[in-house]
Write a protein that holds these residues in place. Structure first.
Motif, PDB file in Angstrom:
ATOM      1  N   SER A  81       0.827  -1.203   0.000  1.00  0.00           N
ATOM      2  CA  SER A  81       0.000   0.000   0.000  1.00  0.00           C
ATOM      3  C   SER A  81       0.863   1.255   0.000  1.00  0.00           C
ATOM      4  O   SER A  81       2.018   1.237   0.407  1.00  0.00           O
ATOM      5  N   ALA A  82       0.266   2.327  -0.484  1.00  0.00           N
ATOM      6  CA  ALA A  82       0.975   3.601  -0.542  1.00  0.00           C
ATOM      7  C   ALA A  82       1.175   4.139   0.875  1.00  0.00           C
ATOM      8  O   ALA A  82       0.351   3.904   1.754  1.00  0.00           O
ATOM      9  N   PRO A  83       2.253   4.863   1.114  1.00  0.00           N
ATOM     10  CA  PRO A  83       2.470   5.417   2.450  1.00  0.00           C
ATOM     11  C   PRO A  83       1.417   6.473   2.788  1.00  0.00           C
ATOM     12  O   PRO A  83       0.925   7.174   1.913  1.00  0.00           O
ATOM     13  N   ARG A  84       1.073   6.558   4.040  1.00  0.00           N
ATOM     14  CA  ARG A  84       0.076   7.526   4.495  1.00  0.00           C
ATOM     15  C   ARG A  84       0.674   8.925   4.467  1.00  0.00           C
ATOM     16  O   ARG A  84       1.860   9.120   4.666  1.00  0.00           O
ATOM     17  N   SER A  85      -0.167   9.906   4.238  1.00  0.00           N
ATOM     18  CA  SER A  85       0.294  11.281   4.216  1.00  0.00           C
ATOM     19  C   SER A  85       0.601  11.748   5.639  1.00  0.00           C
ATOM     20  O   SER A  85       0.110  11.183   6.619  1.00  0.00           O
ATOM     21  N   ARG A  86       1.383  12.794   5.728  1.00  0.00           N
ATOM     22  CA  ARG A  86       1.728  13.347   7.029  1.00  0.00           C
ATOM     23  C   ARG A  86       0.479  13.894   7.722  1.00  0.00           C
ATOM     24  O   ARG A  86       0.314  13.741   8.927  1.00  0.00           O
ATOM     25  N   SER A  87      -0.416  14.525   6.956  1.00  0.00           N
ATOM     26  CA  SER A  87      -1.631  15.077   7.568  1.00  0.00           C
ATOM     27  C   SER A  87      -2.523  13.966   8.124  1.00  0.00           C
ATOM     28  O   SER A  87      -3.166  14.143   9.162  1.00  0.00           O
ATOM     29  N   ALA A  88      -2.580  12.813   7.454  1.00  0.00           N
ATOM     30  CA  ALA A  88      -3.371  11.688   7.965  1.00  0.00           C
ATOM     31  C   ALA A  88      -2.771  11.169   9.266  1.00  0.00           C
ATOM     32  O   ALA A  88      -3.505  10.836  10.202  1.00  0.00           O
ATOM     33  N   LEU A  89      -1.448  11.124   9.343  1.00  0.00           N
ATOM     34  CA  LEU A  89      -0.787  10.686  10.566  1.00  0.00           C
ATOM     35  C   LEU A  89      -1.037  11.677  11.700  1.00  0.00           C
ATOM     36  O   LEU A  89      -1.306  11.283  12.840  1.00  0.00           O
ATOM     37  N   VAL A  90      -0.966  12.973  11.397  1.00  0.00           N
ATOM     38  CA  VAL A  90      -1.230  13.997  12.413  1.00  0.00           C
ATOM     39  C   VAL A  90      -2.667  13.885  12.911  1.00  0.00           C
ATOM     40  O   VAL A  90      -2.922  13.979  14.115  1.00  0.00           O
ATOM     41  N   LEU A  91      -3.612  13.668  12.001  1.00  0.00           N
ATOM     42  CA  LEU A  91      -5.013  13.522  12.395  1.00  0.00           C
ATOM     43  C   LEU A  91      -5.202  12.295  13.284  1.00  0.00           C
ATOM     44  O   LEU A  91      -5.895  12.357  14.299  1.00  0.00           O
ATOM     45  N   LEU A  92      -4.586  11.193  12.920  1.00  0.00           N
ATOM     46  CA  LEU A  92      -4.677   9.972  13.721  1.00  0.00           C
ATOM     47  C   LEU A  92      -4.118  10.206  15.113  1.00  0.00           C
ATOM     48  O   LEU A  92      -4.759   9.887  16.120  1.00  0.00           O
ATOM     49  N   LEU A  93      -2.923  10.770  15.189  1.00  0.00           N
ATOM     50  CA  LEU A  93      -2.295  11.005  16.488  1.00  0.00           C
ATOM     51  C   LEU A  93      -3.087  12.004  17.330  1.00  0.00           C
ATOM     52  O   LEU A  93      -3.224  11.837  18.544  1.00  0.00           O
ATOM     53  N   THR A  94      -3.636  13.026  16.690  1.00  0.00           N
ATOM     54  CA  THR A  94      -4.441  14.009  17.412  1.00  0.00           C
ATOM     55  C   THR A  94      -5.691  13.353  17.995  1.00  0.00           C
ATOM     56  O   THR A  94      -6.044  13.605  19.164  1.00  0.00           O
ATOM     57  N   ALA A  95      -6.360  12.521  17.225  1.00  0.00           N
ATOM     58  CA  ALA A  95      -7.569  11.853  17.709  1.00  0.00           C
ATOM     59  C   ALA A  95      -7.232  10.905  18.866  1.00  0.00           C
ATOM     60  O   ALA A  95      -7.959  10.853  19.865  1.00  0.00           O
ATOM     61  N   VAL A  96      -6.136  10.170  18.753  1.00  0.00           N
ATOM     62  CA  VAL A  96      -5.750   9.238  19.810  1.00  0.00           C
ATOM     63  C   VAL A  96      -5.361   9.990  21.083  1.00  0.00           C
ATOM     64  O   VAL A  96      -5.809   9.651  22.184  1.00  0.00           O
ATOM     65  N   VAL A  97      -4.538  11.028  20.945  1.00  0.00           N
ATOM     66  CA  VAL A  97      -4.129  11.808  22.123  1.00  0.00           C
ATOM     67  C   VAL A  97      -5.332  12.501  22.755  1.00  0.00           C
ATOM     68  O   VAL A  97      -5.492  12.490  23.983  1.00  0.00           O
ATOM     69  N   ALA A  98      -6.197  13.103  21.938  1.00  0.00           N
ATOM     70  CA  ALA A  98      -7.391  13.773  22.474  1.00  0.00           C
ATOM     71  C   ALA A  98      -8.293  12.766  23.181  1.00  0.00           C
ATOM     72  O   ALA A  98      -8.808  13.046  24.273  1.00  0.00           O
ATOM     73  N   GLY A  99      -8.498  11.608  22.573  1.00  0.00           N
ATOM     74  CA  GLY A  99      -9.331  10.583  23.192  1.00  0.00           C
ATOM     75  C   GLY A  99      -8.769  10.110  24.521  1.00  0.00           C
ATOM     76  O   GLY A  99      -9.504   9.981  25.506  1.00  0.00           O
ATOM     77  N   CYS A 100      -7.463   9.886  24.560  1.00  0.00           N
ATOM     78  CA  CYS A 100      -6.832   9.453  25.815  1.00  0.00           C
ATOM     79  C   CYS A 100      -6.927  10.541  26.883  1.00  0.00           C
ATOM     80  O   CYS A 100      -7.189  10.250  28.055  1.00  0.00           O
TER      81      CYS A 100
END
Length: 148
Positions: free
Chosen positions: A2-21
Protein backbone atom coordinates in the motif's frame (compact mmCIF):
# COMPACT_ATOMS: atom_id res chain seq x y z
CA UNK A 1 2.13 -2.96 -1.05
CA UNK A 2 0.00 0.00 0.00
CA UNK A 3 0.97 3.60 -0.54
CA UNK A 4 2.47 5.42 2.45
CA UNK A 5 0.08 7.53 4.49
CA UNK A 6 0.29 11.28 4.22
CA UNK A 7 1.73 13.35 7.03
CA UNK A 8 -1.63 15.08 7.57
CA UNK A 9 -3.37 11.69 7.96
CA UNK A 10 -0.79 10.69 10.57
CA UNK A 11 -1.23 14.00 12.41
CA UNK A 12 -5.01 13.52 12.40
CA UNK A 13 -4.68 9.97 13.72
CA UNK A 14 -2.30 11.00 16.49
CA UNK A 15 -4.44 14.01 17.41
CA UNK A 16 -7.57 11.85 17.71
CA UNK A 17 -5.75 9.24 19.81
CA UNK A 18 -4.13 11.81 22.12
CA UNK A 19 -7.39 13.77 22.47
CA UNK A 20 -9.33 10.58 23.19
CA UNK A 21 -6.83 9.45 25.82
CA UNK A 22 -6.83 12.91 27.45
CA UNK A 23 -10.63 12.93 27.58
CA UNK A 24 -10.64 9.50 29.22
CA UNK A 25 -8.03 10.57 31.80
CA UNK A 26 -9.98 13.71 32.75
CA UNK A 27 -13.24 11.76 32.85
CA UNK A 28 -11.75 9.10 35.12
CA UNK A 29 -10.40 11.82 37.43
CA UNK A 30 -13.89 13.34 37.57
CA UNK A 31 -15.34 9.90 38.31
CA UNK A 32 -12.91 9.42 41.18
CA UNK A 33 -14.25 12.65 42.70
CA UNK A 34 -17.90 11.82 42.02
CA UNK A 35 -18.83 8.36 40.72
CA UNK A 36 -22.40 9.52 40.05
CA UNK A 37 -21.29 12.15 37.49
CA UNK A 38 -23.24 11.15 34.38
CA UNK A 39 -21.29 13.50 32.10
CA UNK A 40 -18.01 11.92 33.20
CA UNK A 41 -19.32 8.44 32.35
CA UNK A 42 -20.38 9.66 28.92
CA UNK A 43 -16.99 11.39 28.53
CA UNK A 44 -15.25 8.03 29.00
CA UNK A 45 -17.25 6.74 26.04
CA UNK A 46 -16.48 9.94 24.12
CA UNK A 47 -12.74 9.44 24.63
CA UNK A 48 -12.95 5.86 23.43
CA UNK A 49 -14.92 6.94 20.39
CA UNK A 50 -12.25 9.53 19.54
CA UNK A 51 -9.56 6.85 19.54
CA UNK A 52 -11.70 4.43 17.49
CA UNK A 53 -12.68 7.19 15.05
CA UNK A 54 -9.04 8.17 14.50
CA UNK A 55 -8.07 4.57 13.78
CA UNK A 56 -10.96 3.95 11.38
CA UNK A 57 -10.38 7.29 9.66
CA UNK A 58 -6.75 6.31 9.12
CA UNK A 59 -7.89 3.02 7.57
CA UNK A 60 -10.36 4.57 5.10
CA UNK A 61 -9.55 3.64 1.50
CA UNK A 62 -7.79 6.33 -0.51
CA UNK A 63 -9.68 5.68 -3.74
CA UNK A 64 -13.11 7.05 -4.55
CA UNK A 65 -14.19 3.82 -6.24
CA UNK A 66 -15.94 2.70 -3.06
CA UNK A 67 -19.23 4.58 -3.39
CA UNK A 68 -20.47 3.60 0.07
CA UNK A 69 -21.01 6.96 1.72
CA UNK A 70 -21.91 5.53 5.10
CA UNK A 71 -25.56 6.52 4.87
CA UNK A 72 -26.78 3.17 3.63
CA UNK A 73 -29.50 4.86 1.58
CA UNK A 74 -28.57 3.35 -1.77
CA UNK A 75 -27.09 0.06 -0.59
CA UNK A 76 -28.40 -3.23 0.65
CA UNK A 77 -28.12 -3.90 4.36
CA UNK A 78 -26.21 -7.17 3.89
CA UNK A 79 -22.94 -5.42 2.96
CA UNK A 80 -21.67 -5.41 6.54
CA UNK A 81 -19.54 -2.80 8.20
CA UNK A 82 -17.31 -1.22 5.58
CA UNK A 83 -14.66 1.23 6.83
CA UNK A 84 -16.72 4.18 5.60
CA UNK A 85 -19.90 2.92 7.25
CA UNK A 86 -18.07 2.24 10.52
CA UNK A 87 -16.47 5.69 10.44
CA UNK A 88 -19.87 7.30 9.81
CA UNK A 89 -21.35 5.44 12.78
CA UNK A 90 -18.45 6.49 14.98
CA UNK A 91 -18.89 10.09 13.80
CA UNK A 92 -22.53 9.99 14.84
CA UNK A 93 -21.55 8.55 18.22
CA UNK A 94 -18.95 11.29 18.65
CA UNK A 95 -21.52 13.94 17.86
CA UNK A 96 -24.06 12.51 20.29
CA UNK A 97 -21.70 11.96 23.22
CA UNK A 98 -19.88 15.23 22.60
CA UNK A 99 -23.14 17.17 22.61
CA UNK A 100 -24.24 15.49 25.83
CA UNK A 101 -20.96 16.22 27.63
CA UNK A 102 -20.82 19.85 26.48
CA UNK A 103 -24.45 20.55 27.38
CA UNK A 104 -24.01 18.98 30.82
CA UNK A 105 -20.73 20.92 31.31
CA UNK A 106 -22.72 24.10 30.68
CA UNK A 107 -24.88 23.18 33.66
CA UNK A 108 -28.00 22.19 31.77
CA UNK A 109 -30.18 19.32 33.07
CA UNK A 110 -30.00 15.74 31.83
CA UNK A 111 -33.19 15.99 29.74
CA UNK A 112 -31.80 18.97 27.83
CA UNK A 113 -28.53 17.12 27.24
CA UNK A 114 -30.42 14.08 25.93
CA UNK A 115 -32.41 16.23 23.52
CA UNK A 116 -29.19 17.84 22.33
CA UNK A 117 -27.51 14.46 21.91
CA UNK A 118 -30.42 13.08 19.89
CA UNK A 119 -30.82 16.14 17.64
CA UNK A 120 -28.24 15.06 15.03
CA UNK A 121 -29.47 11.47 14.56
CA UNK A 122 -33.06 12.74 14.46
CA UNK A 123 -32.10 15.26 11.77
CA UNK A 124 -30.42 12.51 9.72
CA UNK A 125 -33.47 10.27 10.09
CA UNK A 126 -35.81 13.01 8.89
CA UNK A 127 -33.52 13.66 5.90
CA UNK A 128 -33.43 9.95 5.02
CA UNK A 129 -37.22 9.72 5.16
CA UNK A 130 -37.62 12.82 2.98
CA UNK A 131 -34.99 11.54 0.51
CA UNK A 132 -36.90 8.26 0.26
CA UNK A 133 -40.18 10.08 -0.39
CA UNK A 134 -38.53 12.21 -3.09
CA UNK A 135 -36.96 9.13 -4.74
CA UNK A 136 -40.30 7.28 -4.75
CA UNK A 137 -42.05 10.30 -6.26
CA UNK A 138 -39.33 10.56 -8.90
CA UNK A 139 -39.67 6.87 -9.70
CA UNK A 140 -43.42 7.32 -10.17
CA UNK A 141 -42.84 10.39 -12.31
CA UNK A 142 -44.60 12.82 -9.98
CA UNK A 143 -43.65 16.47 -9.96
CA UNK A 144 -41.30 17.68 -7.24
CA UNK A 145 -43.27 20.80 -6.43
CA UNK A 146 -46.66 21.16 -4.82
CA UNK A 147 -49.69 21.46 -7.06
CA UNK A 148 -52.12 24.36 -6.80
Amino acid sequence: MSAPRSRSALVLLLTAVVAGCAIVVFAVLALLRDPSDDAAWVAVVLGGLFVAWGITFDRLPDDDDDDDDGDGDHHSHDQGWTPRRLNAALSTGLTMTGAYVVIRALGRPVDTALVGALAWPAWRLVNRILDGVIRRRGARGEADGATD
